[in-house]
Scaffold this motif. Structure first.
Motif, PDB file in Angstrom:
ATOM      1  N   MET A 169      64.877  14.948 -33.635  1.00 19.32           N
ATOM      2  CA  MET A 169      64.508  13.372 -33.795  1.00 19.32           C
ATOM      3  C   MET A 169      64.798  12.564 -32.349  1.00 19.32           C
ATOM      4  O   MET A 169      66.656  12.652 -31.945  1.00 19.32           O
ATOM      5  N   GLY A 170      64.261  12.973 -31.425  1.00 17.03           N
ATOM      6  CA  GLY A 170      64.102  11.921 -30.220  1.00 17.03           C
ATOM      7  C   GLY A 170      64.605  10.624 -29.768  1.00 17.03           C
ATOM      8  O   GLY A 170      64.415  10.336 -31.146  1.00 17.03           O
ATOM      9  N   ARG A 171      65.069  10.042 -28.996  1.00 14.75           N
ATOM     10  CA  ARG A 171      65.246   8.851 -28.928  1.00 14.75           C
ATOM     11  C   ARG A 171      63.514   8.426 -29.378  1.00 14.75           C
ATOM     12  O   ARG A 171      63.135   7.261 -29.814  1.00 14.75           O
ATOM     13  N   SER A 172      62.813   8.774 -28.763  1.00 19.20           N
ATOM     14  CA  SER A 172      61.631   7.661 -28.766  1.00 19.20           C
ATOM     15  C   SER A 172      61.294   8.030 -30.401  1.00 19.20           C
ATOM     16  O   SER A 172      60.483   6.807 -30.592  1.00 19.20           O
ATOM     17  N   SER A 173      61.359   9.051 -30.835  1.00 22.74           N
ATOM     18  CA  SER A 173      61.604   8.609 -32.433  1.00 22.74           C
ATOM     19  C   SER A 173      61.440   7.892 -33.458  1.00 22.74           C
ATOM     20  O   SER A 173      61.445   7.472 -33.935  1.00 22.74           O
ATOM     21  N   TYR A 174      63.137   8.450 -32.325  1.00 15.95           N
ATOM     22  CA  TYR A 174      63.194   6.897 -33.913  1.00 15.95           C
ATOM     23  C   TYR A 174      63.430   6.029 -33.748  1.00 15.95           C
ATOM     24  O   TYR A 174      62.603   4.488 -33.952  1.00 15.95           O
ATOM     25  N   GLU A 175      62.722   5.056 -32.293  1.00 18.98           N
ATOM     26  CA  GLU A 175      62.127   3.629 -31.788  1.00 18.98           C
ATOM     27  C   GLU A 175      60.853   3.351 -32.512  1.00 18.98           C
ATOM     28  O   GLU A 175      60.570   3.077 -32.835  1.00 18.98           O
ATOM     29  N   LYS A 176      60.008   4.603 -32.387  1.00 23.43           N
ATOM     30  CA  LYS A 176      58.081   4.369 -33.113  1.00 23.43           C
ATOM     31  C   LYS A 176      58.760   4.033 -34.034  1.00 23.43           C
ATOM     32  O   LYS A 176      57.559   3.596 -34.739  1.00 23.43           O
ATOM     33  N   ILE A 177      59.338   4.795 -34.915  1.00 22.19           N
ATOM     34  CA  ILE A 177      59.958   4.859 -36.510  1.00 22.19           C
ATOM     35  C   ILE A 177      60.410   3.433 -36.929  1.00 22.19           C
ATOM     36  O   ILE A 177      59.796   2.522 -37.465  1.00 22.19           O
ATOM     37  N   GLU A 178      61.235   2.733 -35.909  1.00 28.38           N
ATOM     38  CA  GLU A 178      61.708   2.094 -36.293  1.00 28.38           C
ATOM     39  C   GLU A 178      61.081   0.254 -35.982  1.00 28.38           C
ATOM     40  O   GLU A 178      60.671  -0.512 -36.228  1.00 28.38           O
ATOM     41  N   TYR A 179      60.309   0.314 -34.816  1.00 30.12           N
ATOM     42  CA  TYR A 179      58.765  -0.023 -34.244  1.00 30.12           C
ATOM     43  C   TYR A 179      57.936  -0.264 -35.737  1.00 30.12           C
ATOM     44  O   TYR A 179      57.497  -1.663 -36.064  1.00 30.12           O
ATOM     45  N   ALA A 180      57.602   1.411 -36.298  1.00 38.01           N
ATOM     46  CA  ALA A 180      56.482   0.924 -37.537  1.00 38.01           C
ATOM     47  C   ALA A 180      57.131  -0.047 -38.430  1.00 38.01           C
ATOM     48  O   ALA A 180      56.339  -0.192 -39.379  1.00 38.01           O
ATOM     49  N   ARG A 181      58.750   0.149 -38.937  1.00 41.89           N
ATOM     50  CA  ARG A 181      59.330  -0.672 -40.189  1.00 41.89           C
ATOM     51  C   ARG A 181      58.420  -1.916 -39.708  1.00 41.89           C
ATOM     52  O   ARG A 181      58.885  -2.553 -39.884  1.00 41.89           O
ATOM     53  N   LYS A 182      59.317  -2.768 -38.689  1.00 41.30           N
ATOM     54  CA  LYS A 182      58.904  -3.809 -38.249  1.00 41.30           C
ATOM     55  C   LYS A 182      57.573  -3.656 -38.560  1.00 41.30           C
ATOM     56  O   LYS A 182      57.342  -5.174 -38.702  1.00 41.30           O
ATOM     57  N   LEU A 183      56.180  -3.110 -37.512  1.00 45.03           N
ATOM     58  CA  LEU A 183      55.232  -3.886 -38.389  1.00 45.03           C
ATOM     59  C   LEU A 183      54.878  -3.743 -39.506  1.00 45.03           C
ATOM     60  O   LEU A 183      54.143  -4.726 -40.461  1.00 45.03           O
ATOM     61  N   ILE A 184      55.659  -2.724 -40.477  1.00 44.15           N
ATOM     62  CA  ILE A 184      55.802  -2.800 -42.158  1.00 44.15           C
ATOM     63  C   ILE A 184      55.656  -4.399 -42.209  1.00 44.15           C
ATOM     64  O   ILE A 184      55.434  -4.634 -43.571  1.00 44.15           O
ATOM     65  N   ARG A 185      56.955  -4.928 -42.070  1.00 39.26           N
ATOM     66  CA  ARG A 185      58.177  -5.293 -42.628  1.00 39.26           C
ATOM     67  C   ARG A 185      56.862  -6.667 -42.343  1.00 39.26           C
ATOM     68  O   ARG A 185      57.094  -8.191 -42.903  1.00 39.26           O
ATOM     69  N   LEU A 186      56.284  -6.658 -41.197  1.00 41.41           N
ATOM     70  CA  LEU A 186      54.702  -7.714 -40.982  1.00 41.41           C
ATOM     71  C   LEU A 186      53.911  -7.729 -42.275  1.00 41.41           C
ATOM     72  O   LEU A 186      52.929  -8.369 -41.923  1.00 41.41           O
ATOM     73  N   GLU A 187      54.306  -7.049 -42.506  1.00 39.86           N
ATOM     74  CA  GLU A 187      52.732  -6.971 -43.405  1.00 39.86           C
ATOM     75  C   GLU A 187      51.287  -6.294 -42.616  1.00 39.86           C
ATOM     76  O   GLU A 187      49.979  -6.462 -43.353  1.00 39.86           O
ATOM     77  N   LEU A 188      51.210  -5.841 -41.865  1.00 39.24           N
ATOM     78  CA  LEU A 188      50.403  -5.107 -41.231  1.00 39.24           C
ATOM     79  C   LEU A 188      49.464  -4.232 -41.772  1.00 39.24           C
ATOM     80  O   LEU A 188      50.011  -3.416 -42.373  1.00 39.24           O
ATOM     81  N   PRO A 189      47.852  -4.198 -42.082  1.00 42.48           N
ATOM     82  CA  PRO A 189      47.188  -3.302 -41.958  1.00 42.48           C
ATOM     83  C   PRO A 189      47.433  -1.804 -41.605  1.00 42.48           C
ATOM     84  O   PRO A 189      48.267  -1.551 -40.630  1.00 42.48           O
ATOM     85  N   TYR A 190      47.898  -0.039 -41.978  1.00 43.01           N
ATOM     86  CA  TYR A 190      48.551   0.551 -41.396  1.00 43.01           C
ATOM     87  C   TYR A 190      47.090   1.124 -40.488  1.00 43.01           C
ATOM     88  O   TYR A 190      48.113   1.778 -39.336  1.00 43.01           O
ATOM     89  N   ARG A 191      45.637   0.380 -40.160  1.00 40.97           N
ATOM     90  CA  ARG A 191      45.069   1.097 -39.225  1.00 40.97           C
ATOM     91  C   ARG A 191      45.419   0.131 -38.025  1.00 40.97           C
ATOM     92  O   ARG A 191      45.381   0.811 -36.829  1.00 40.97           O
ATOM     93  N   GLU A 192      46.203  -1.419 -38.012  1.00 38.58           N
ATOM     94  CA  GLU A 192      46.410  -1.641 -37.462  1.00 38.58           C
ATOM     95  C   GLU A 192      47.949  -1.405 -36.737  1.00 38.58           C
ATOM     96  O   GLU A 192      48.413  -1.662 -35.689  1.00 38.58           O
TER      97      GLU A 192
END
Length: 85
Positions: free
Chosen positions: A1-24
């Motif tokens: 997993m490259g750096r961008s993949s890690y950043e992408k996952i961490e960013y997705a976790r942040k958005l999930i914590r904000l309780e955004l819908p999956y579509r957003e």
């Protein structure tokens, strides 16, 4: 997993914590990284987030319980010292 993949996952976790819908979340990921993430992966990340929140709550509860038992222990110890004097 490259750096961008890690950043992408961490960013997705942040958005999930904000309780955004999956579509957003998918839209945000596409805008930021050029591609989205499978909904199954997002669900797994959301489940991990819930588990972490549950474990943190349990940890706080156990810390309070531990503090209570320590207090009782030291009170009992003090009482026993007074009785032996």
């Amino acid at each position: 997993m490259g750096r961008s993949s890690y950043e992408k996952i961490e960013y997705a976790r942040k958005l999930i914590r904000l309780e955004l819908p999956y579509r957003e979340i998918q839209k945000d990921l596409r805008n930021r990284f050029g591609s989205g993430m499978s909904n199954t992966t997002l669900q797994n990340l959301a489940q991990e987030n819930e588990e972490i929140q549950m474990l943190r709550a349990k940890n706080k509860e156990l810390e309070k319980e531990n503090k209570f038992y320590k207090k009782i222990y030291f009170e009992l110890l003090e009482t026993l010292k007074k009785q032996t004097e």
